[in-house]
Scaffold this motif. Structure first.
Motif, PDB file in Angstrom:
ATOM      1  N   ALA A 155     -89.029  87.667  78.301  1.00 57.08           N
ATOM      2  CA  ALA A 155     -87.994  86.661  78.041  1.00 57.08           C
ATOM      3  C   ALA A 155     -87.447  86.806  76.625  1.00 57.08           C
ATOM      4  O   ALA A 155     -86.232  86.728  76.406  1.00 57.08           O
ATOM      5  CB  ALA A 155     -88.566  85.262  78.256  1.00 57.08           C
ATOM      6  N   ALA A 156     -88.335  87.008  75.657  1.00 49.60           N
ATOM      7  CA  ALA A 156     -87.879  87.188  74.282  1.00 49.60           C
ATOM      8  C   ALA A 156     -87.015  88.429  74.150  1.00 49.60           C
ATOM      9  O   ALA A 156     -86.008  88.434  73.429  1.00 49.60           O
ATOM     10  CB  ALA A 156     -89.096  87.275  73.346  1.00 49.60           C
ATOM     11  N   ARG A 157     -87.389  89.500  74.863  1.00 48.76           N
ATOM     12  CA  ARG A 157     -86.616  90.739  74.788  1.00 48.76           C
ATOM     13  C   ARG A 157     -85.249  90.576  75.452  1.00 48.76           C
ATOM     14  O   ARG A 157     -84.229  91.022  74.910  1.00 48.76           O
ATOM     15  CB  ARG A 157     -87.404  91.859  75.458  1.00 48.76           C
ATOM     16  N   LEU A 158     -85.204  89.942  76.635  1.00 47.91           N
ATOM     17  CA  LEU A 158     -83.932  89.789  77.340  1.00 47.91           C
ATOM     18  C   LEU A 158     -82.974  88.865  76.598  1.00 47.91           C
ATOM     19  O   LEU A 158     -81.759  89.093  76.604  1.00 47.91           O
ATOM     20  CB  LEU A 158     -84.185  89.247  78.745  1.00 47.91           C
ATOM     21  N   LEU A 159     -83.523  87.827  75.955  1.00 49.27           N
ATOM     22  CA  LEU A 159     -82.671  86.884  75.225  1.00 49.27           C
ATOM     23  C   LEU A 159     -82.369  87.354  73.816  1.00 49.27           C
ATOM     24  O   LEU A 159     -81.475  86.805  73.158  1.00 49.27           O
ATOM     25  CB  LEU A 159     -83.345  85.508  75.177  1.00 49.27           C
ATOM     26  N   GLY A 160     -83.123  88.322  73.332  1.00 52.55           N
ATOM     27  CA  GLY A 160     -82.912  88.806  71.969  1.00 52.55           C
ATOM     28  C   GLY A 160     -83.296  87.795  70.909  1.00 52.55           C
ATOM     29  O   GLY A 160     -82.649  87.685  69.873  1.00 52.55           O
ATOM     30  N   ILE A 161     -84.372  87.014  71.183  1.00 55.71           N
ATOM     31  CA  ILE A 161     -84.831  86.000  70.232  1.00 55.71           C
ATOM     32  C   ILE A 161     -86.281  86.282  69.889  1.00 55.71           C
ATOM     33  O   ILE A 161     -86.993  86.966  70.636  1.00 55.71           O
ATOM     34  CB  ILE A 161     -84.696  84.572  70.818  1.00 55.71           C
ATOM     35  N   PRO A 162     -86.779  85.797  68.756  1.00 56.55           N
ATOM     36  CA  PRO A 162     -88.185  86.032  68.398  1.00 56.55           C
ATOM     37  C   PRO A 162     -89.128  85.303  69.354  1.00 56.55           C
ATOM     38  O   PRO A 162     -88.816  84.214  69.849  1.00 56.55           O
ATOM     39  CB  PRO A 162     -88.290  85.484  66.969  1.00 56.55           C
ATOM     40  N   SER A 163     -90.289  85.911  69.600  1.00 53.44           N
ATOM     41  CA  SER A 163     -91.264  85.312  70.520  1.00 53.44           C
ATOM     42  C   SER A 163     -91.891  84.045  69.952  1.00 53.44           C
ATOM     43  O   SER A 163     -92.541  83.305  70.684  1.00 53.44           O
ATOM     44  CB  SER A 163     -92.363  86.327  70.834  1.00 53.44           C
ATOM     45  N   THR A 164     -91.705  83.792  68.651  1.00 52.32           N
ATOM     46  CA  THR A 164     -92.269  82.594  68.020  1.00 52.32           C
ATOM     47  C   THR A 164     -91.319  81.408  68.054  1.00 52.32           C
ATOM     48  O   THR A 164     -91.640  80.345  67.512  1.00 52.32           O
ATOM     49  CB  THR A 164     -92.650  82.898  66.567  1.00 52.32           C
ATOM     50  N   ALA A 165     -90.140  81.573  68.669  1.00 51.95           N
ATOM     51  CA  ALA A 165     -89.159  80.484  68.709  1.00 51.95           C
ATOM     52  C   ALA A 165     -89.715  79.295  69.480  1.00 51.95           C
ATOM     53  O   ALA A 165     -90.392  79.459  70.499  1.00 51.95           O
ATOM     54  CB  ALA A 165     -87.862  80.972  69.352  1.00 51.95           C
ATOM     55  N   ARG A 166     -89.428  78.089  68.991  1.00 49.10           N
ATOM     56  CA  ARG A 166     -89.939  76.870  69.618  1.00 49.10           C
ATOM     57  C   ARG A 166     -88.837  75.926  70.089  1.00 49.10           C
ATOM     58  O   ARG A 166     -89.089  75.004  70.830  1.00 49.10           O
ATOM     59  CB  ARG A 166     -90.865  76.136  68.631  1.00 49.10           C
ATOM     60  N   SER A 167     -87.612  76.134  69.661  1.00 45.73           N
ATOM     61  CA  SER A 167     -86.502  75.285  70.083  1.00 45.73           C
ATOM     62  C   SER A 167     -85.475  76.145  70.805  1.00 45.73           C
ATOM     63  O   SER A 167     -84.950  77.109  70.232  1.00 45.73           O
ATOM     64  CB  SER A 167     -85.866  74.602  68.873  1.00 45.73           C
ATOM     65  N   LEU A 168     -85.195  75.812  72.066  1.00 42.90           N
ATOM     66  CA  LEU A 168     -84.241  76.595  72.841  1.00 42.90           C
ATOM     67  C   LEU A 168     -82.832  76.432  72.299  1.00 42.90           C
ATOM     68  O   LEU A 168     -82.056  77.396  72.259  1.00 42.90           O
ATOM     69  CB  LEU A 168     -84.297  76.157  74.309  1.00 42.90           C
ATOM     70  N   GLU A 169     -82.489  75.233  71.857  1.00 40.11           N
ATOM     71  CA  GLU A 169     -81.137  74.990  71.343  1.00 40.11           C
ATOM     72  C   GLU A 169     -80.870  75.798  70.092  1.00 40.11           C
ATOM     73  O   GLU A 169     -79.760  76.288  69.879  1.00 40.11           O
ATOM     74  CB  GLU A 169     -80.964  73.498  71.079  1.00 40.11           C
ATOM     75  N   ALA A 187     -82.685  78.664  69.168  1.00 36.03           N
ATOM     76  CA  ALA A 187     -82.883  80.092  69.406  1.00 36.03           C
ATOM     77  C   ALA A 187     -81.774  80.688  70.265  1.00 36.03           C
ATOM     78  O   ALA A 187     -81.304  81.798  70.001  1.00 36.03           O
ATOM     79  CB  ALA A 187     -84.242  80.331  70.059  1.00 36.03           C
ATOM     80  N   CYS A 188     -81.348  79.973  71.304  1.00 36.08           N
ATOM     81  CA  CYS A 188     -80.331  80.511  72.212  1.00 36.08           C
ATOM     82  C   CYS A 188     -79.448  79.367  72.709  1.00 36.08           C
ATOM     83  O   CYS A 188     -79.714  78.767  73.766  1.00 36.08           O
ATOM     84  CB  CYS A 188     -81.010  81.232  73.391  1.00 36.08           C
ATOM     85  N   PRO A 189     -78.406  79.004  71.952  1.00 34.26           N
ATOM     86  CA  PRO A 189     -77.542  77.874  72.350  1.00 34.26           C
ATOM     87  C   PRO A 189     -76.884  78.074  73.716  1.00 34.26           C
ATOM     88  O   PRO A 189     -76.681  77.105  74.453  1.00 34.26           O
ATOM     89  CB  PRO A 189     -76.493  77.832  71.225  1.00 34.26           C
ATOM     90  N   GLU A 190     -76.537  79.344  74.068  1.00 36.30           N
ATOM     91  CA  GLU A 190     -75.887  79.582  75.358  1.00 36.30           C
ATOM     92  C   GLU A 190     -76.800  79.179  76.514  1.00 36.30           C
ATOM     93  O   GLU A 190     -76.386  78.519  77.468  1.00 36.30           O
ATOM     94  CB  GLU A 190     -75.502  81.063  75.489  1.00 36.30           C
ATOM     95  N   LEU A 191     -78.078  79.569  76.419  1.00 35.54           N
ATOM     96  CA  LEU A 191     -79.016  79.206  77.476  1.00 35.54           C
ATOM     97  C   LEU A 191     -79.280  77.701  77.482  1.00 35.54           C
ATOM     98  O   LEU A 191     -79.473  77.106  78.547  1.00 35.54           O
ATOM     99  CB  LEU A 191     -80.331  79.972  77.290  1.00 35.54           C
ATOM    100  N   ALA A 192     -79.279  77.082  76.304  1.00 33.03           N
ATOM    101  CA  ALA A 192     -79.475  75.627  76.235  1.00 33.03           C
ATOM    102  C   ALA A 192     -78.339  74.895  76.970  1.00 33.03           C
ATOM    103  O   ALA A 192     -78.583  73.914  77.691  1.00 33.03           O
ATOM    104  CB  ALA A 192     -79.562  75.181  74.784  1.00 33.03           C
ATOM    105  N   GLU A 193     -77.117  75.365  76.811  1.00 33.23           N
ATOM    106  CA  GLU A 193     -75.989  74.752  77.517  1.00 33.23           C
ATOM    107  C   GLU A 193     -76.139  74.918  79.036  1.00 33.23           C
ATOM    108  O   GLU A 193     -75.860  73.989  79.802  1.00 33.23           O
ATOM    109  CB  GLU A 193     -74.681  75.369  77.036  1.00 33.23           C
ATOM    110  N   LEU A 194     -76.560  76.108  79.451  1.00 31.86           N
ATOM    111  CA  LEU A 194     -76.767  76.335  80.878  1.00 31.86           C
ATOM    112  C   LEU A 194     -77.872  75.428  81.422  1.00 31.86           C
ATOM    113  O   LEU A 194     -77.790  74.942  82.556  1.00 31.86           O
ATOM    114  CB  LEU A 194     -77.127  77.801  81.137  1.00 31.86           C
TER     115      LEU A 194
END
Length: 539
Positions: A237-251, A253-260
């Motif tokens: 998931a971290a690799r596909l989203l291009g975010i660090p594996s230590t991220a704790r807030s979806l909004e 780390a990945c605002p696009e996925l948060a909107e979805l």
């Protein structure tokens, strides 16, 4: 059964009764506290004059001396218990034996078995059954019975008081009953402890297995709550989203996925939604409620569209391969007849030079068609990859050496440049060899090797191990680059147009990627391979 400390067998005569070491020392400490309480009561009540009338009535002096020595021995025995030296078995046996020796003397000073003090031995025998176990428990019960009976015989022989042999015998029988009961209960407690420890170990192993599977899945797994806090995220998931594996807030780390996610909460009817990830590849996302947790948790499944399309493409190619194999077999039979007839015609002595040239054209083109048929059959017979963990540098070096020997290529025609010596990749060895040999052959045929050595470079690119074959060919236009990996596309009159196509298909079977990139003074074919240290589980 696993323990934090190794199990011990308190009794040297017992091979089966084993308890965890830390529990054994705790039980001995409790027994010491009981003995300390008993000794203190016997001593202080005597000196305060508050003892019941039966205690110490026969010989108060003997009672005072023995009870005082008993209390002193208890204080002294606390020192080795704290130090845990000597061994547990010796300390446990000395504690019980001290009671077996001391309490009958106190019973004698109090007037014998009828004073009721013999009952105190019952607790000592029970403690011996728990602490020592096995035949040691029965031995201690026998010693206690002998001590009580001996005290009554001594009183009878010297006329101290009227002995109570019946009461002493009943005490002895009760000691054996208590010892056996304590032994049975201790065994059952041990079995319960073993079952509990085994179940705990099984649950821990199952939890570790689940975590391993989740974190190494090829699909991305994301667990979030209603506040968009990331509770769990695997590596994919971290690799596909291009975010660090230590991220704790979806909004964050990945605002696009948060909107979805917010849109899905309002209307959960769409089965899947598409997301353009930061890593560059399109990703399919599917949300679902995770059971009946409170507060509610939600799971997101992330799938790489490229992998999904790859599976569809492989299914289509499998069907196409079976069809083309049938056609190829049907073409090969008349082609063999044509080739054989052309060979016989060429051997005729009356054949003119112009006609002989025509027969040679027939032979050349039948050979070319036969090569195409062989390549088509190779595609149809292509098996699933049997990937292994290989050293990339060593594998490329061996492939290049074997190719030089098989094709009689001069050693200076290729220049090997290894920049990562310890990279491990997951690939089928035969597929890797076939891909590299195809790239080597294309570089020799089209890469203008007369202008300099063809570079074979092993390095990392985008954090992935890769092999690059760099030649000195003229730049390729963008339209040709888009078509060069398609089947039967070739810019050579003698080529079949299947070499690069087969190489790319073999690469995809191994979750690798074959691509072309123009470089200064030539072109570069790059094979990006799966890193064995970041392997995912394919489903």
């Amino acid at each position: 059964m696993k323990f934090d400390n190794p199990p011990i067998s308190p009794c040297p005569f017992s091979k089966h009764y084993r308890i965890p070491e830390h529990q054994a020392w705790q039980a001995l400490t409790v027994y010491l506290l009981y003995r300390l309480t008993l000794g203190s009561v016997l001593v202080f009540l005597f000196f305060l004059g508050a003892l019941p009338s039966s205690l110490g009535k026969h010989n108060p002096g003997l009672y005072a001396a023995v009870s005082s020595l008993y209390l002193s021995s208890i204080f002294l025995s606390a020192i080795p218990l704290l130090l845990r030296r000597p061994a547990f078995s010796l300390q446990a046996q000395l504690h019980v034996l001290t009671d077996i020796v001391t309490i009958p003397i106190v019973m004698y000073a109090s007037g014998g078995a009828e004073s009721g003090t013999g009952v105190l031995l019952a607790l000592s025998v029970a403690a011996g059954g728990i602490l020592t176990g096995g035949r040691c428990a029965l031995l201690l019960a026998a010693l206690a019975s002998v001590a009580v009976l001996g005290e009554e015989i001594y009183a009878d022989l010297f006329g101290a008081f009227e002995p109570a042999y019946t009461y002493a015998g009943m005490l002895g029988a009760s000691f054996f009953g208590i010892a056996i009961l304590a032994l049975v209960l201790a065994g059952r407690a041990e079995q319960s402890e073993a079952i509990a420890a085994q179940r705990s170990a099984d649950l821990a192993n199952l939890r570790q297995l689940n975590e391993f599977i989740i974190h190494h899945l090829q699909s991305g797994i994301l667990v979030i709550d209603e506040q968009q806090r990331i509770r769990m995220m695997n590596e994919s998931a971290a690799r596909l989203l291009g975010i660090p594996s230590t991220a704790r807030s979806l909004e964050t780390a990945c605002p696009e996925l948060a909107e979805l996610f917010w849109a899905w909460l309002d209307d959960p009817s769409p089965a899947t939604v598409n997301l353009g990830s930061r890593a560059g590849q399109p990703v399919q996302v599917r949300f679902t409620r995770l059971g009946r947790t409170h507060p509610p948790l939600y799971m997101g499944f992330l799938e790489d569209n490229a992998l999904y399309n790859q599976r569809v493409q492989q299914s289509k190619l499998a069907s196409l391969g079976r069809l083309t194999a049938s056609i190829a077999h049907e073409i090969r039979n008349p082609l063999t007849a044509i080739s054989h007839a052309a060979q016989l015609l060429a051997e005729s002595s009356s054949l003119e030079t112009q006609d002989r040239r025509l027969t040679q054209i027939i032979l050349d083109h039948t050979a070319r068609v036969n090569v195409i048929i062989e390549n088509v059959l190779q595609i149809s017979r292509r098996s699933q990859s049997k990937r292994e963990v290989l050293s990339l540098a060593a594998s490329v070096k061996k492939c290049l050496s074997d190719y030089r020997t098989a094709q009689a290529v001069h050693e200076n025609a290729f220049q090997l440049d290894v920049r990562i010596n310890h990279a491990l990749v997951l690939v089928d060895p035969s597929h890797l060899k076939q891909i590299l040999e195809n790239l080597f052959s294309n570089a020799l045929k089209y890469g203008q090797p007369q202008r300099g050595a063809i570079r074979v470079r092993v390095r990392r690119q985008r954090q992935e191990p890769c092999v690059e074959v760099i030649d000195h060919a003229a730049p390729i236009d963008s339209q040709t680059v888009q078509q060069m990996f398609e089947p039967f596309f070739t810019t050579s009159s003698s080529g079949t147009g299947l070499g690069l196509y087969i190489a790319r298909e073999l690469a995809e079977l191994n979750q690798a990627k074959l691509e072309y990139e123009p470089v200064t003074g030539g072109g570069c074919f790059r094979l990006r391979l799966a890193d064995a240290e970041k392997t995912t589980i394919e489903l």
